[in-house]
Each structure stands twice: as C-alpha cells, then as structure tokens.
Design a protein around this motif. Structure first.
Motif, PDB file in Angstrom:
ATOM      1  N   ALA A 107       0.834  -1.200   0.000  1.00  8.43           N
ATOM      2  CA  ALA A 107       0.000   0.000   0.000  1.00  8.43           C
ATOM      3  C   ALA A 107       0.871   1.252   0.000  1.00  8.43           C
ATOM      4  O   ALA A 107       0.553   2.244  -0.689  1.00  8.43           O
ATOM      5  N   ASP A 108       1.981   1.230   0.729  1.00  4.77           N
ATOM      6  CA  ASP A 108       2.902   2.373   0.737  1.00  4.77           C
ATOM      7  C   ASP A 108       3.536   2.581  -0.631  1.00  4.77           C
ATOM      8  O   ASP A 108       3.698   3.729  -1.090  1.00  4.77           O
ATOM      9  N   GLN A 109       3.912   1.488  -1.290  1.00  2.00           N
ATOM     10  CA  GLN A 109       4.498   1.590  -2.628  1.00  2.00           C
ATOM     11  C   GLN A 109       3.511   2.206  -3.615  1.00  2.00           C
ATOM     12  O   GLN A 109       3.885   3.023  -4.463  1.00  2.00           O
ATOM     13  N   LEU A 110       2.253   1.800  -3.496  1.00  2.60           N
ATOM     14  CA  LEU A 110       1.236   2.358  -4.390  1.00  2.60           C
ATOM     15  C   LEU A 110       1.096   3.860  -4.169  1.00  2.60           C
ATOM     16  O   LEU A 110       1.055   4.642  -5.131  1.00  2.60           O
ATOM     17  N   ALA A 111       1.020   4.261  -2.907  1.00  6.38           N
ATOM     18  CA  ALA A 111       0.870   5.683  -2.611  1.00  6.38           C
ATOM     19  C   ALA A 111       2.065   6.476  -3.133  1.00  6.38           C
ATOM     20  O   ALA A 111       1.913   7.566  -3.710  1.00  6.38           O
ATOM     21  N   ALA A 112       3.266   5.924  -2.983  1.00  6.43           N
ATOM     22  CA  ALA A 112       4.476   6.615  -3.442  1.00  6.43           C
ATOM     23  C   ALA A 112       4.529   6.726  -4.963  1.00  6.43           C
ATOM     24  O   ALA A 112       5.159   7.649  -5.497  1.00  6.43           O
ATOM     25  N   SER A 113       3.859   5.813  -5.675  1.00 13.32           N
ATOM     26  CA  SER A 113       3.890   5.829  -7.138  1.00 13.32           C
ATOM     27  C   SER A 113       2.750   6.641  -7.738  1.00 13.32           C
ATOM     28  O   SER A 113       2.586   6.661  -8.968  1.00 13.32           O
ATOM     29  N   GLY A 114       1.940   7.294  -6.881  1.00 12.53           N
ATOM     30  CA  GLY A 114       0.882   8.154  -7.389  1.00 12.53           C
ATOM     31  C   GLY A 114      -0.469   7.503  -7.498  1.00 12.53           C
ATOM     32  O   GLY A 114      -1.387   8.071  -8.105  1.00 12.53           O
ATOM     33  N   PHE A 115      -0.637   6.330  -6.879  1.00 13.38           N
ATOM     34  CA  PHE A 115      -1.929   5.650  -6.888  1.00 13.38           C
ATOM     35  C   PHE A 115      -2.698   6.113  -5.659  1.00 13.38           C
ATOM     36  O   PHE A 115      -2.282   5.863  -4.527  1.00 13.38           O
ATOM     37  N   VAL A 116      -3.818   6.780  -5.867  1.00 17.44           N
ATOM     38  CA  VAL A 116      -4.476   7.459  -4.751  1.00 17.44           C
ATOM     39  C   VAL A 116      -5.673   6.704  -4.181  1.00 17.44           C
ATOM     40  O   VAL A 116      -6.101   6.990  -3.056  1.00 17.44           O
ATOM     41  N   ALA A 144     -15.847  -6.964  -8.199  1.00 18.74           N
ATOM     42  CA  ALA A 144     -14.886  -7.041  -7.094  1.00 18.74           C
ATOM     43  C   ALA A 144     -13.736  -6.052  -7.261  1.00 18.74           C
ATOM     44  O   ALA A 144     -12.820  -6.042  -6.437  1.00 18.74           O
ATOM     45  N   GLY A 145     -13.757  -5.237  -8.319  1.00 18.53           N
ATOM     46  CA  GLY A 145     -12.713  -4.237  -8.501  1.00 18.53           C
ATOM     47  C   GLY A 145     -11.518  -4.724  -9.292  1.00 18.53           C
ATOM     48  O   GLY A 145     -10.384  -4.298  -9.030  1.00 18.53           O
ATOM     49  N   LYS A 146     -11.733  -5.587 -10.273  1.00 18.58           N
ATOM     50  CA  LYS A 146     -10.613  -6.091 -11.082  1.00 18.58           C
ATOM     51  C   LYS A 146      -9.932  -4.963 -11.864  1.00 18.58           C
ATOM     52  O   LYS A 146      -8.717  -4.963 -12.032  1.00 18.58           O
ATOM     53  N   THR A 147     -10.719  -3.996 -12.337  1.00 15.39           N
ATOM     54  CA  THR A 147     -10.142  -2.866 -13.068  1.00 15.39           C
ATOM     55  C   THR A 147      -9.208  -2.071 -12.164  1.00 15.39           C
ATOM     56  O   THR A 147      -8.097  -1.697 -12.563  1.00 15.39           O
ATOM     57  N   THR A 148      -9.620  -1.818 -10.949  1.00 16.00           N
ATOM     58  CA  THR A 148      -8.789  -1.087  -9.993  1.00 16.00           C
ATOM     59  C   THR A 148      -7.481  -1.825  -9.714  1.00 16.00           C
ATOM     60  O   THR A 148      -6.395  -1.225  -9.710  1.00 16.00           O
ATOM     61  N   LYS A 179     -11.940   4.424 -18.101  1.00 18.73           N
ATOM     62  CA  LYS A 179     -11.694   5.873 -18.087  1.00 18.73           C
ATOM     63  C   LYS A 179     -11.933   6.446 -16.689  1.00 18.73           C
ATOM     64  O   LYS A 179     -11.101   7.192 -16.151  1.00 18.73           O
ATOM     65  N   THR A 180     -13.076   6.097 -16.121  1.00 23.76           N
ATOM     66  CA  THR A 180     -13.441   6.633 -14.813  1.00 23.76           C
ATOM     67  C   THR A 180     -12.463   6.195 -13.731  1.00 23.76           C
ATOM     68  O   THR A 180     -12.006   7.014 -12.905  1.00 23.76           O
ATOM     69  N   ASP A 181     -12.122   4.909 -13.723  1.00 21.43           N
ATOM     70  CA  ASP A 181     -11.231   4.399 -12.680  1.00 21.43           C
ATOM     71  C   ASP A 181      -9.818   4.945 -12.828  1.00 21.43           C
ATOM     72  O   ASP A 181      -9.110   5.140 -11.826  1.00 21.43           O
ATOM     73  N   SER A 182      -9.374   5.194 -14.053  1.00 21.30           N
ATOM     74  CA  SER A 182      -8.030   5.764 -14.250  1.00 21.30           C
ATOM     75  C   SER A 182      -7.925   7.127 -13.594  1.00 21.30           C
ATOM     76  O   SER A 182      -6.910   7.456 -12.959  1.00 21.30           O
ATOM     77  N   VAL A 183      -8.988   7.928 -13.730  1.00 15.97           N
ATOM     78  CA  VAL A 183      -8.998   9.252 -13.115  1.00 15.97           C
ATOM     79  C   VAL A 183      -9.100   9.139 -11.591  1.00 15.97           C
ATOM     80  O   VAL A 183      -8.430   9.868 -10.848  1.00 15.97           O
ATOM     81  N   ALA A 184      -9.916   8.198 -11.130  1.00 13.82           N
ATOM     82  CA  ALA A 184     -10.126   8.052  -9.691  1.00 13.82           C
ATOM     83  C   ALA A 184      -8.926   7.432  -8.985  1.00 13.82           C
ATOM     84  O   ALA A 184      -8.712   7.680  -7.793  1.00 13.82           O
ATOM     85  N   CYS A 185      -8.152   6.609  -9.694  1.00 23.50           N
ATOM     86  CA  CYS A 185      -7.069   5.863  -9.044  1.00 23.50           C
ATOM     87  C   CYS A 185      -5.718   6.573  -9.067  1.00 23.50           C
ATOM     88  O   CYS A 185      -4.887   6.345  -8.183  1.00 23.50           O
ATOM     89  N   LEU A 186      -5.475   7.386 -10.081  1.00 21.97           N
ATOM     90  CA  LEU A 186      -4.136   7.922 -10.284  1.00 21.97           C
ATOM     91  C   LEU A 186      -4.100   9.436 -10.133  1.00 21.97           C
ATOM     92  O   LEU A 186      -4.938  10.152 -10.702  1.00 21.97           O
TER      93      LEU A 186
END
Length: 626
Positions: A107-116, A144-148, A179-186
């Motif tokens: 989870a820390d690695q994701l946050a550091a790489s810009g995954f919000v 179940a959030g496979k796209t995320t 499209k939506t998840d890309s904006v919401a995740c990054l």
C-alpha cells in the motif's frame, strides 16, 4: 540441416526450411507434428502458425535427438525462445513462493507511485500475488474491482520500469469504467486513447489504449506495432471472449499479441463457463507454448470439460496462476432467487407441443454432423421463442438480434395445424411472461423502484417496450451503438443507461445479456432483475447477474432475481444445464459459494450461439419426450 526462423507475415509465423541432403525422416516427423498449424510451404519448407510451433517445441527437439538431424534456430526466433524460457522459469519460481506477502508495504508503494485510491484488503492480497507472477489472471467475480487492481498493477510495473504503456482489450461497454477508474485511481491519469479501428488516430503520447476484440482483429498490425514499440502491458478484460482461441477470428488476433507484450494479464469473473476446455486459450495467452505443461491432458477433450475428475485436476493445476475474490468476500447479501414456474397457456401449449412434434426424430443425423448442430441451434431458438411468445416464431430473428441468434422464420405450408395456431395467436392470448413483466414493473413503479428485464431476443425487447410505454422504458441491445461509434444525434447505449439510472420516470431497462451483460454497473439504482428467457450460455447468465449484485451495495440492500420458466418446456432444460455449468465453474475456481449466489435454491459476444456443442444431448432428449 533444418533451419528455423520467424516468418515475415503480418501474423506471427515460423518458417522451417530443409537443406539439401538432410534426413527426410526428421522432416516427415516435423510435418506430422506441426500439421495443425501449417498454413503454407512446399516440399522443402513449412510455414507454421507461431502458437502451434511453440506448443510443440518438445517434439521439435525430438527430431534432433531421434533422427540425428542438425537444427539451426535463427537469431529472431532464438530471442523469442529465450524470452519464453525466462517466462517459464519465472512462472515456476513464482508458484513455489508463498503468496502471504505483507500488504502494508505494498500500500505504501502504491501511494508513493501516485496511486491514490485505497485498495481493500482482498484487493491488496490479489495484487501481491499478481506481482509475484510474470503474467497473471484475476478471476474475481464481477464487481470485485478487477479494473482497480489491474490499474494498480500497471502503476507499479511502470514505476519499476518493466512497462511504459498499457493496452486494454475489452467490451465497448467496459471502456467507461476504465476511463473513470483511471482518473479516480491515479494522481496523474495516463493519456487515454480509444482505438476506433482501422483509420482511426492513435496519438504517439498514448499511455493507455482502449480497444475491443473486433477492432484488434480488424486492425491487428497497427495494434501489434503499438505494443511492440515500447514495453507494453496487455490486459484482456472479459477474457472469456477468447475461449475459442485460434479457431475464432478475434481470439486468434488477441492471442497473437502475446508474442510482443512485455506483461500479460487477463480479467474475467467467468473464465470457464462451459468447462475446463475454456481455460486453454487463456493459458495460451498468458504463457505461449506452455499450456500443456500447465493443464491436464483431459482438459483438451471437449466431451470431458465438466467431468468431476477433470474439473478437480484442472482446478489443482491452475490455482497457482490466478487470484479470485468470491462474492462472499464483498460484504454484500446473497441475492434472493424467485423461480416462477407456470404452465403454458392453452394455445401456447398447443403450439409448443406441435413444434416439438414437428422436430421429434427429424434430427437423426450422425452425432458429429455440423449440419445437424446448425439445424439444432435453429430449433432451440424456435423452442425458446415458443416458451415465451409464440408470435415470434413466424417472424424470425430481428435485424437487431446478435449475429449468433440469426434465424429465419419457421417454414409453414399453411395447411398444418401449427400454422393456423400461429397465424391467430396474438388475437387470443397474451403470453404469461409478458403479463408477469407488465404487472411487476407497474408494482415497482408504484413504489418508486426500477426493474431490469433480460431477454435474449430483440423482438421480445421491442414488444415489451410497447407494452411498457407508460413506464418510459430504456432499451439496450447490440444495434444501439456506444457513444464512441454512434452517428451524431443518434440514440446511444450510454444515453439509455443514464436515463434508466437518473430519470425517475424511467422505471424499467429492457436489455439482452450479449450487449449489456458486461462492463455495466446498475447496482446503485436497481435491485430487481427479471429473466424472461435464458439460453445455454452460462457466461451470459452469470455476467448479467453482476450488473446489479456487486461490490458497493450496502449490506442491508437485498437483490432479487426472478426467473420465468414455462413448465415442461425448454426453459427447464436450460435451467438444468446452467446449474450443471455453474457448479462445474465453482469447482474449477474452488468457490463453492458461487452456486449459492448464482443459482436459485430449490454462463459482447455477438457470435455466441444459444447452445453449445455439448448441450446437444439434453436438447435431443427434450425433443424425444415431446
């Protein structure tokens, strides 16, 4: 000496060349070994599809050992073979490692790489296992959030320099979610381009390319060049669509992309709706040339796809290569199932009996006859129509029906009893299923609720739209185009779906599973779905359920599914076969809860037929009892 090198054709091929004076025994061995993949050549050369060649690498080695023949691999194919060998070692090493990785650090690695976006614990566990694998499969249930998780995987792969771009092959209906998840995740969303097919523009700065299965097949060479230009992750969303593998045009094109992708991932909640054999193409995409080292031999036997021993062996073989989040981990209530079984009304019953009598014994052709199965598929559609609304039989398929459901009107001479019954049917009866839907929608509208109605046939959707006009129905089927390909000013799927979601006066959505069964989320607006009819396609059945029963539902919300089944009709045969297929999938995925949530208590695939080859015996048995 036999020389082997990559071919120069658009699709991946391998060229074998026999030098003068070489041993003909070795050459004959290779001709036999590679026969299923040979597409050209002459007495001293063979042109072989790459996937067929790589699948038989062990046999190619036998030609050298058994016949003492020298085999020279050229520099290009040698590089491919080194990559495949690296993949194999990475795969073997990954499955030997415990997947109990700590997720806090991840989870820390994701946050550091810009995954919000904050991943849920089960999503972090899935991501940790996928990162161990050189290529991975997420078979979590829809919703179940496979796209995320796939976007999180891409974020970390890109941050570590493994890949620079991603190509997602998905049904058009799923584009909006990406499209939506890309904006919401990054924090810095990637530059997204929707591939419109041949002639469309793909900007050079594209980082995430969205395309669908048809468009890859129609514009393969350009997509291949895009993937090959820089290290690229290729993701197949709703990957069960390639189950026919090289035998299907779309499957062949997508499988061929595997040879230029740096990282490969597949997403589907229904990986094997027909049985173990559906997994072959998926494994060939993930690990070209290695599927036979992963799957048991009987998985390749079509007639044994749901044999309990084969299912168990296949489950044991593949569980190390995929992650799956079952419905039980989503924190939502099991759905309520309401099978409504009623007898056919008098005239409808007479029509159905006459139809069964017409085809009783008329399909006595050899079991492997393609002509028989084609005719049987047509008969299945007539029976499904008769069990719902006999008036459909004399009309044939609608111009807006999916390709796999195209069929002519029933041929009538005008003198037989069936003809007179059909001619005047609509004057005397309203099909009981239609009346049930009308009453259910009216009751829901009076409570301010919405209903989703599924039917295979577009003529049913159109007829019900007329009957339900006071409730402003939204309609979605294959001929209603998505926004990205719709002419200006035309009705689109997105517009109809948004009207259903947001217009209080629109109380019902009429849809067919082939067009709307994937990539659409309706669970915040609708909690009741009615199946007017179903086919033998277990994938359509399972995927359609998850439009309203998915992650994000409040625990107190109850989802209801109503199945309309005409007594002593093909509806009952379909129900039994779907139960068998869902049970087999649950065993393959080691997900016993799937049976509980996907079946009552008491499986955009335009060419999908109403029945599969191994449904034949059940259909013939039904006809023989008529």
């Amino acid at each position: 000496m036999i020389s082997i090198e990559l071919g120069g054709a658009e699709r991946p091929t391998v060229v074998l060349t026999l030098a003068p004076g070489s041993r003909r025994g070795a050459w004959a061995h290779l001709q036999t070994l590679l026969s299923r993949g040979i597409t050209g050549g002459d007495a001293d050369s063979l042109l072989v599809r790459a996937e067929a060649f790589y699948a038989e690498l062990a046999g190619v080695g036998d030609a050298r050992r058994a016949f003492g023949e020298q085999i020279d691999f050229g520099p290009q194919i040698s590089q491919v073979l080194r990559t495949l060998a690296t993949d194999r070692k990475a795969r073997e090493n990954a499955v030997a490692v415990s997947d109990n990785s700590p997720t806090g650090e991840l989870a820390d690695q994701l946050a550091a790489s810009g995954f919000v976006r904050i991943l849920k614990p089960f999503q972090l566990r899935n991501l940790a296992k996928l990162l161990l694998l050189p290529h991975g499969a997420d078979f979590s249930v829809p919703g179940a959030g496979k796209t995320t998780v796939a976007l999180a995987n891409f974020t970390l792969q890109r941050a570590s320099g493994v890949v620079q771009k991603m190509v997602v092959v998905a049904p058009i209906a799923a584009f909006e979610a990406w499209k939506t998840d890309s904006v919401a995740c990054l924090a810095l969303p990637p530059k997204i381009t929707v591939h419109g097919g041949p002639g469309s523009v793909i900007p050079r700065n594209t980082e995430l390319l969205l395309t669908n299965y048809n468009r890859v097949a129609a514009d393969f060479e350009r997509i291949r060049r895009f993937v090959d230009a820089q290290p690229t992750q290729v993701v197949l969303d709703e990957a069960h669509r390639v189950k026919r593998g090289a035998a299907g045009v779309h499957g062949r094109a997508v499988l061929d992309l595997a040879y230029v992708a740096r990282r490969r991932d597949i997403l589907t909640g229904t990986p094997a709706p027909q049985g173990a054999g559906d997994l072959i193409a998926l494994m060939r995409f993930l690990y070209p040339g290695q599927d036979r080292a992963i799957l048991p031999p009987n998985a390749y036997n079509d007639s044994m796809g749901r044999d309990p021993d084969v299912v168990r062996q296949t489950s044991d073989a593949i569980h190390r290569y995929f992650v799956r989040t079952p419905k039980s981990h989503l924190g939502i209530r099991d759905p309520q199932w309401d099978p409504v079984v009623r007898p056919l009304s008098p005239i409808q019953g007479a029509i159905y009996a006459a139809l069964v009598g017409r085809y009783h014994g008329a399909l006595a052709l050899p079991a492997d006859s393609r002509r028989r199965f084609t005719k049987l598929g047509r008969v299945v559609m007539y029976l499904l129509e008769a069990a719902t609304n006999p008036a459909l039989i004399t009309a044939g398929s609608d111009v807006d029906d999916e390709e796999g459901f195209a069929h002519p009107p029933l041929e009538l001479t005008g003198n037989e009893p069936l003809g007179s019954l059909l001619r005047d049917y609509s004057q005397y009866e309203k099909p009981w299923k239609y009346q049930f839907v009308i009453d259910a929608v009216a009751a829901a509208a009076s409570r301010g609720e919405k209903v989703l109605v599924w039917s295979t046939f577009v003529r049913n959707l159109k007829a019900l739209a007329r009957e339900l006009a006071p409730f402003n129905p939204a309609v979605v089927h294959g001929r209603i185009p998505p926004e990205d390909s719709a002419p200006p000013g035309s009705l689109t799927r997105e517009a109809e779906l948004n009207r259903f979601r947001n217009d209080p006066a629109c109380s019902v959505l009429l849809a067919n599973p082939a067009a709307a069964g994937e990539g659409i989320s309706l669970h915040h607006w609708c909690h009741h779905a009615i199946y007017v009819d179903r086919t033998f396609n277990a994938g359509h059945f399972l995927q359609s359920q998850d439009r309203i029963h998915r992650l994000g539902l409040s625990p107190e919300v109850e989802t209801r599914f109503t199945l309309l089944i005409s007594e002593e009709s093909i509806d009952a045969v379909v129900d039994d076969r779907l139960r068998e297929k869902v049970t087999a999938l649950a065993k393959l995925m080691n997900d016993p809860g799937l049976v509980r949530v996907a079946l009552p208590e008491s499986d955009e695939d335009h060419g999908a037929p109403p029945a599969e080859g191994d449904d034949t015996d059940a259909i013939l048995a039904h006809l023989s009892t008529g």
